[in-house]
Scaffold this active site. Structure first.
Site, mmCIF file in Angstrom:
data_model
loop_
_atom_site.group_PDB
_atom_site.id
_atom_site.type_symbol
_atom_site.label_atom_id
_atom_site.label_comp_id
_atom_site.label_asym_id
_atom_site.label_seq_id
_atom_site.Cartn_x
_atom_site.Cartn_y
_atom_site.Cartn_z
ATOM 1 N N LYS A 198 -23.185 0.937 8.573
ATOM 2 C CA LYS A 198 -21.761 0.604 8.596
ATOM 3 C C LYS A 198 -21.072 1.030 7.316
ATOM 4 C CE LYS A 198 -23.440 -4.139 8.545
ATOM 5 N NZ LYS A 198 -23.493 -5.331 9.352
ATOM 6 N N LYS B 274 -28.714 0.192 -2.509
ATOM 7 C CA LYS B 274 -27.342 -0.325 -2.587
ATOM 8 C C LYS B 274 -26.787 -0.281 -4.002
ATOM 9 C CE LYS B 274 -26.621 -3.238 1.398
ATOM 10 N NZ LYS B 274 -25.977 -4.478 1.848
ATOM 11 N N LYS C 44 -30.365 6.590 7.720
ATOM 12 C CA LYS C 44 -30.118 5.499 8.665
ATOM 13 C C LYS C 44 -28.633 5.448 9.077
ATOM 14 C CE LYS C 44 -29.711 1.308 7.134
ATOM 15 N NZ LYS C 44 -29.749 -0.055 6.628
HETATM 16 P P1 TYM Z 1 -27.689 -5.963 8.409
HETATM 17 O O1 TYM Z 1 -26.454 -6.771 8.522
HETATM 18 O O2 TYM Z 1 -27.681 -4.765 7.538
HETATM 19 O O3 TYM Z 1 -28.181 -5.506 9.847
HETATM 20 C C1 TYM Z 1 -28.326 -6.437 10.908
HETATM 21 C C2 TYM Z 1 -29.496 -6.056 11.779
HETATM 22 O O4 TYM Z 1 -29.305 -4.732 12.302
HETATM 23 C C3 TYM Z 1 -30.454 -3.944 12.021
HETATM 24 N N1 TYM Z 1 -30.014 -2.558 11.792
HETATM 25 C C4 TYM Z 1 -30.546 -1.492 12.391
HETATM 26 N N2 TYM Z 1 -31.525 -1.386 13.305
HETATM 27 C C5 TYM Z 1 -31.841 -0.149 13.738
HETATM 28 N N3 TYM Z 1 -31.214 0.983 13.279
HETATM 29 C C6 TYM Z 1 -30.225 0.912 12.355
HETATM 30 N N4 TYM Z 1 -29.605 2.016 11.921
HETATM 31 C C7 TYM Z 1 -29.855 -0.372 11.865
HETATM 32 N N5 TYM Z 1 -28.932 -0.804 10.973
HETATM 33 C C8 TYM Z 1 -29.041 -2.143 10.933
HETATM 34 C C9 TYM Z 1 -31.048 -4.541 10.772
HETATM 35 O O5 TYM Z 1 -32.415 -4.210 10.621
HETATM 36 C C10 TYM Z 1 -30.837 -6.016 11.001
HETATM 37 O O6 TYM Z 1 -31.849 -6.540 11.829
HETATM 38 N N6 TYM Z 1 -30.518 -8.644 5.280
HETATM 39 C C11 TYM Z 1 -30.068 -8.537 6.657
HETATM 40 C C12 TYM Z 1 -29.349 -9.778 7.152
HETATM 41 C C13 TYM Z 1 -30.117 -11.046 6.997
HETATM 42 C C14 TYM Z 1 -31.237 -11.461 7.746
HETATM 43 C C15 TYM Z 1 -31.596 -12.731 7.250
HETATM 44 C C16 TYM Z 1 -31.960 -10.880 8.804
HETATM 45 C C17 TYM Z 1 -29.856 -12.036 6.089
HETATM 46 N N7 TYM Z 1 -30.739 -13.041 6.258
HETATM 47 C C18 TYM Z 1 -32.687 -13.450 7.760
HETATM 48 C C19 TYM Z 1 -33.051 -11.611 9.311
HETATM 49 C C20 TYM Z 1 -33.398 -12.860 8.807
HETATM 50 C C21 TYM Z 1 -29.109 -7.365 6.753
HETATM 51 O O7 TYM Z 1 -28.512 -6.951 5.800
HETATM 52 O O8 TYM Z 1 -28.918 -6.906 8.017
#
Ligand code: TYM
Length: 342
Positions: free
Chosen positions: A204, A118, A201
């Site tokens: 968004k 990032k 990957k």
């Molecule tokens: P974020 O917002 O990027 O994504 C949310 C969830 O979607 C999953 N994900 C994917 N899974 C499969 N293929 C993909 N291309 C893909 N893109 C996104 C992510 O693995 C995630 O599960 N840091 C985290 C948010 C967070 C969090 C937490 C998660 C903050 N605190 C505590 C679990 C526990 C994040 O940025 O997810």
């Protein structure tokens, strides 16, 4: 020395940063629904504090927070059964994050690949929050003594760091206070890849909208994106081994399997020997069948923002009830004098 008897508890979060994708749906949202639990309610969070680690327009952030709440509900999260809330409204997350900033080591944070991705080349200009992001994520999970964290593959390293932070805290203070949470990474689509490049990957934040399917895309957009998805000229193989070195083909097969609730091998048994000109329309139909009703429910829910805000407020109150005794006890363990005993 054991202080707590950890009950199984699920926590996960998603950033409200716009454009929820098929990756978020298959890797996370859809799996959250199955992990709801009546005895120990699962906590599902809209992590607005994480979102602002990169610049967010305030109005767009508020809108994305409501839209993500609507997506959770539209996918099948029941806000009575589970606890659905936005992170900023439970101050214990930020409070524990500070303690964890003082537990986590800089060397551990420097290994986090998401920060490197990032921040990119312009590292010096990244926010301090983006760097400290994983300590806040550890706080999200541990402030509820959560034990199971359903996530996509890309979040595995952060959950492992959470375990390291929990272990160091427990070790430093000589108590078994925080559990060791497990990442739960299951299913055929734990890493959904870009439709334009099978080695990247689906995200968004990809500048190309054609690289992803958004949860709010209509049937025509979904069909068009899948038709134009990059592939190779070969027919689909009949065995999984035939997908080696064919990342785009493998990605579409995995997406199909995840949507259909089968295994990639089942998809190849059905479509082995067929061209993408046959497979892609079948995949598009399946994706539309799944996503259209969700998009429809999302827009119905978005028509009543006051109800969304009510759901979030109720969730935050329920979440705070669990988190407050844990943050108070954490303060006590670290030697902070509480203004009043709970
Ligand atoms: P974020 O917002 O990027 O994504 C949310 C969830 O979607 C999953 N994900 C994917 N899974 C499969 N293929 C993909 N291309 C893909 N893109 C996104 C992510 O693995 C995630 O599960 N840091 C985290 C948010 C967070 C969090 C937490 C998660 C903050 N605190 C505590 C679990 C526990 C994040 O940025 O997810």
């Amino acid at each position: 020395m054991s202080e707590a008897n950890f009950q199984p508890r699920v926590f996960s979060g998603i950033q409200p940063s716009g454009n929820l994708t098929l990756g978020n749906y298959l890797g996370a949202l859809r799996r959250f629904v199955d992990m709801q639990n009546d005895e120990n309610p699962a906590l599902y969070c809209i992590v607005d504090l994480h979102a602002i680690t990169v610049w967010q327009e305030p109005d767009a952030l508020a809108m994305a927070t409501r839209e993500l709440t609507a997506a959770y509900v539209a996918c099948g999260i029941d806000p009575e059964r589970s606890i659905l809330f936005n992170q900023s409204q439970v101050p214990a997350h930020s409070q524990l994050a500070w303690i964890f900033n003082c537990v986590a080591r800089i060397g551990w944070i420097n290994r986090m690949t998401q920060f490197k991705d990032k921040a990119g080349k312009n590292r010096e200009n990244a926010s301090l929050g983006l760097y400290a992001y994983p300590a806040l994520m550890a706080a999200d999970i541990l402030v509820y003594h959560a034990t199971h964290v359903p996530v996509g593959e890309d979040q595995k390293q952060h959950v492992e760091l959470t375990r390291d932070i929990a272990a160091k805290f427990n070790h430093d203070f000589g108590l078994d206070f925080f559990p060791m949470p497990e990442p739960v990474i299951e299913g055929a689509a734990t890493r959904v890849m870009s439709l334009r490049d099978g080695t990247k990957k689906m995200s968004k934040s990809d500048p190309s909208d054609m690289s992803r399917i958004n949860m709010t895309d209509d049937a025509d957009a979904i069909a068009q994106k899948i038709r134009k998805a990059r592939t190779d000229p070969e027919a689909l193989p009949s065995e999984l081994k035939g997908l080696d070195d064919r990342p785009e083909a493998r990605n579409l097969v995995n997406i199909y399997a995840a949507l259909a609730g089968t295994q990639p091998q089942d998809v190849l048994t059905e479509y082995g020997g067929q061209q993408f000109s046959t497979f892609k329309p079948a995949l598009a139909d399946l994706a539309v069948e799944h996503l259209s009703p969700i998009a429809g429910r999302m827009s119905e829910l978005m028509a009543d923002p006051a109800e969304i805000d009510r759901i979030l407020a109720q969730g935050a109150d329920r979440a705070a009830e669990i988190a407050e005794p844990i943050i108070d006890r954490t303060y006590e363990i670290t030697g902070m004098i509480l203004k009043r005993k709970s």
